[in-house]
Design an enzyme around this catalytic site. Structure first.
Site, PDB file in Angstrom:
ATOM      1  N   THR A 480       0.856  -1.187   0.000  1.00  0.00           N
ATOM      2  CA  THR A 480       0.000   0.000   0.000  1.00  0.00           C
ATOM      3  C   THR A 480       0.893   1.239   0.000  1.00  0.00           C
ATOM      4  O   THR A 480       2.046   1.182   0.421  1.00  0.00           O
ATOM      5  CB  THR A 480      -0.902   0.062   1.258  1.00  0.00           C
ATOM      6  OG1 THR A 480      -0.064   0.182   2.423  1.00  0.00           O
ATOM      7  CG2 THR A 480      -1.773  -1.160   1.387  1.00  0.00           C
ATOM      8  N   CYS A 481       0.325   2.341  -0.465  1.00  0.00           N
ATOM      9  CA  CYS A 481       1.094   3.594  -0.458  1.00  0.00           C
ATOM     10  C   CYS A 481       0.857   4.276   0.873  1.00  0.00           C
ATOM     11  O   CYS A 481       0.332   5.385   0.926  1.00  0.00           O
ATOM     12  CB  CYS A 481       0.630   4.504  -1.573  1.00  0.00           C
ATOM     13  SG  CYS A 481       0.695   3.721  -3.143  1.00  0.00           S
ATOM     14  N   ASP A 482       1.172   3.620   1.952  1.00  0.00           N
ATOM     15  CA  ASP A 482       0.897   4.175   3.278  1.00  0.00           C
ATOM     16  C   ASP A 482       2.021   3.744   4.200  1.00  0.00           C
ATOM     17  O   ASP A 482       2.325   2.559   4.298  1.00  0.00           O
ATOM     18  CB  ASP A 482      -0.444   3.617   3.787  1.00  0.00           C
ATOM     19  CG  ASP A 482      -0.941   4.363   5.017  1.00  0.00           C
ATOM     20  OD1 ASP A 482      -0.126   4.580   5.947  1.00  0.00           O
ATOM     21  OD2 ASP A 482      -2.112   4.729   5.044  1.00  0.00           O
TER      22      ASP A 482
END
Ligand code: PLP
Length: 613
Positions: A480-482
């Site tokens: 995820t881009c987190d």
């Protein structure tokens, strides 16, 4: 290196010949099952469910409780229900019901859809318990279930629910469902899931309300339908003392209500809370009791109270969820990348003349040995600091900086190899400092939400190479881009993994004990959905069989779930390709074809540059 499998594995999973195997049938290695499904074209993360493990845990509950019922000559009977909130997935529920046929094992529901699942799949004659806040419609569903001949108990959370039950009883007539009272105990559990018990808890009736409820039931001639009292002091109760305290309190409430005229009261439902050992590390054992002790205490205490107060020994209901479901599922995650893997000798671009510190790093790299490894490692880290400062000040260029990074990583790798069999505290510090980052093809938010939300860790280990010492201190990154999508290296419970070249071989990690709560709590952050799942059973020869595959949703279905008009999306994309002047006319069909291929696949990564995934 057994990754604590003896602590958390419960003999469901074992290590044989360097691989994790399932302790059933011919004991297949998980890695072989993974290879099998990948050869069939299923890539990305996969979840395996093992129904034999569900059965084993339910059997353990019945065996232990029945043992103590017999030993203590207890007058009541043992029942169990599975709380659907813990796992409502069809490949779990339907197999659980198949595996428990013939036992007094039913379902617990806390919402209308859960009640519909319970009414549809519960085995005939086995109990349904309905907890949670209920409106008139939900209560009417309970009456429909009773009319279907089901053994259903509506436990009320507040007096208003009881009033609604009386109202619906008038409207719908007999047969009525049984009525239970959830009691608000003084005692509460401990730990991160303990909020459901205690005097300030969200659920249940106080003593004053209990007395009122009894009066209401008597006045409306419904007292004979009051059959159960229920409590739940929280999930993952790690110590036995709060359980005992709650039992004493609930046992006495049961006895008092009985004496006050509730003569049909014959069941105590002690809720869930039976804990699961998630720890991989000896010193971090989190549970201080066994199932044996738990069952013995419950039966013994209830017997004592009933005998002291001269009331019948009640039937015992338990709603153990986590204990039954956690270990049946394992999530297998492909490793996509090791970030330091990009640092290899071929990446070195040494010049004719290099800055002196880089020459020194090169010398350290070539002369490092077992004796000087720690010292050289310190020197190289020191040099790296100086070189990075020189770069910031403009004294060295990008090639020098890149050479610095490559050399330091190569030195670290050599040093770790020289030192791996020594238990030096210094090595531990170094491992803490210089971790390898493993990029994993999964989403923590989707598959391990309790890690993200509560810091709950799950046992994790590679599926093979278990006869080779792992050398890299690992932090795990999801796709995820987190930045929260990371399980950082923690030196108090360190995770070491292997230094693998993913261009040459695959490497998979298994996350274990993920069968309770994680699946429905999981969220589609970045639109990563539930991974592809398989149910793994065993045939008569002991060979594994893959059943009931449910593929991860494809991209169009994911967008459809968000209420996008997917036809509109398809039309727009097609139009944009057709209108584009950058694509030659004779290639447009092909581009549309490739686009459709992506739309028909799931959101997990299929290929990563350089890796074999
Ligand atoms: N029963 C009730 C009423 C619950 O709220 C819960 C969950 O917290 C359970 C049973 C299941 O608990 P556990 O999974 O800890 O056994």
């Amino acid at each position: 290196m057994d990754y604590g499998i003896k602590i958390w594995g419960n003999y469901d999973y074992l290590i044989e010949d360097g691989k994790v195997v399932i302790n059933e049938g011919n004991r297949p290695a998980l890695i072989d099952i993974v290879k099998d499904v990948r050869e069939q074209g299923f890539k990305g993360p996969v979840l395996f469910r093992f129904p034999h493990i569900m059965k084993k845990h339910v059997n353990a509950l019945f065996n232990k409780f029945n043992k103590y019922i017999k030993d203590y000559e207890y007058g009541g009977t043992f029942y169990s229900v599975f709380p659907l909130k813990v796992n409502q997935y069809p490949n779990f529920v339907t197999y659980l019901m198949k595996q428990t046929k013939g036992k007094r094992y039913g379902l617990e529901a806390g919402s209308k859809p859960e009640l519909i699942i319970a009414m549809s799949y519960v085995n005939e004659g086995t109990p349904i318990v309905v907890n949670g806040f209920k409106d008139k419609e939900m209560i009417s569903l309970g009456f429909i279930s009773a009319k279907m001949g089901q053994n259903i108990t509506l436990t009320i959370e507040g007096l208003n629910e009881l009033e609604t039950i009386l109202e619906v009883a008038k409207e719908m007539g007999e047969p009525y469902p049984n009525i239970g009272l959830r009691i608000k105990l003084h005692s509460s559990g401990i730990g991160i899931w303990a909020k459901s018990g205690g005097i300030n808890s969200k659920f249940g009736l106080t003593s004053v309300e209990l007395v009122e409820a009894l009066k209401l039931l008597k006045d409306s001639k419904m007292i004979d339908y009051l059959t159960m009292i229920h409590f739940h002091i929280g999930s993952q109760i790690s110590e036995i003392s709060p359980v005992k305290k709650a039992l004493r309190e609930a046992g006495n409430i049961y006895a008092e209500l009985y004496k006050m005229g509730a003569k049909s009261l014959k069941r105590i439902d002690i809720g869930g809370g039976l804990a699961v050992e998630y720890s991989q590390h000896k010193l971090q054992h989190s549970i201080n009791y066994t199932l044996d002790e738990y069952a013995s205490d419950v039966v013994f205490l209830l017997k004592m109270i009933a005998n002291n107060k001269n009331v019948p020994e009640p039937d015992i209901f338990i709603e153990a969820g986590r204990f039954v479901a956690a270990s049946h599922a394992v999530l297998i995650v492909p490793v996509l990348e090791l970030f330091s893997q990009e640092y290899n000798e071929q990446k070195l671009c040494l010049k004719e003349v290099n800055p002196p510190l880089i020459e020194e790093l090169y010398e350290l790299y070539n002369t490092i040995n077992e004796k000087n490894a720690i010292e050289y490692l310190h020197d190289s880290l020191d040099h790296m600091e100086s070189l990075l400062t020189l770069f910031d000040l403009g004294y060295i260029d990008l090639i020098d900086r890149s050479n610095t990074e490559v050399l330091v990583h190569l030195i670290i790798r050599k040093a770790i190899n020289f030192l791996k069999n020594k238990n030096l505290s210094e090595l531990r510090d170094i491992q803490d400092m210089i971790q390898e980052r493993y990029l994993l093809n999964f989403s923590i938010f989707q598959s391990l939400p309790d890690y993200w939300g509560l810091g709950q860790t799950f046992p994790v280990m590679p599926l093979d190479k278990l006869d080779i010492t792992p050398t890299r201190s690992a932090s795990l990154w999801d796709i995820t881009c987190d930045s929260d999508g990371e399980i950082a290296f923690d030196s108090t419970k360190p995770l070491f993994l292997h230094d693998v070249d993913l261009k040459k071989e695959d490497y998979f990690l298994g996350f274990f004990l993920v069968g309770a709560y994680q699946e429905t709590l999981g969220m589609e952050h970045n639109l990563f959905t539930h991974p592809t799942e398989f149910v793994v059973t065993f045939d008569e020869e002991g060979n594994y069989v893959l059943n009931d595959v449910i593929e991860a949703q494809n991209i169009l279905d994911i967008l459809d779930d968000l209420d996008y008009d997917v036809k509109d999306i398809e039309r727009r994309l097609k139009q944009r390709i057709e209108d584009s002047e950058l694509i030659p006319d004779d290639e447009k069909k092909e581009v549309i074809g490739s686009l459709y291929l992506v739309l028909s696949e799931n959101s997990y990564l299929k290929t990563v540059a350089g890796s074999r995934n």
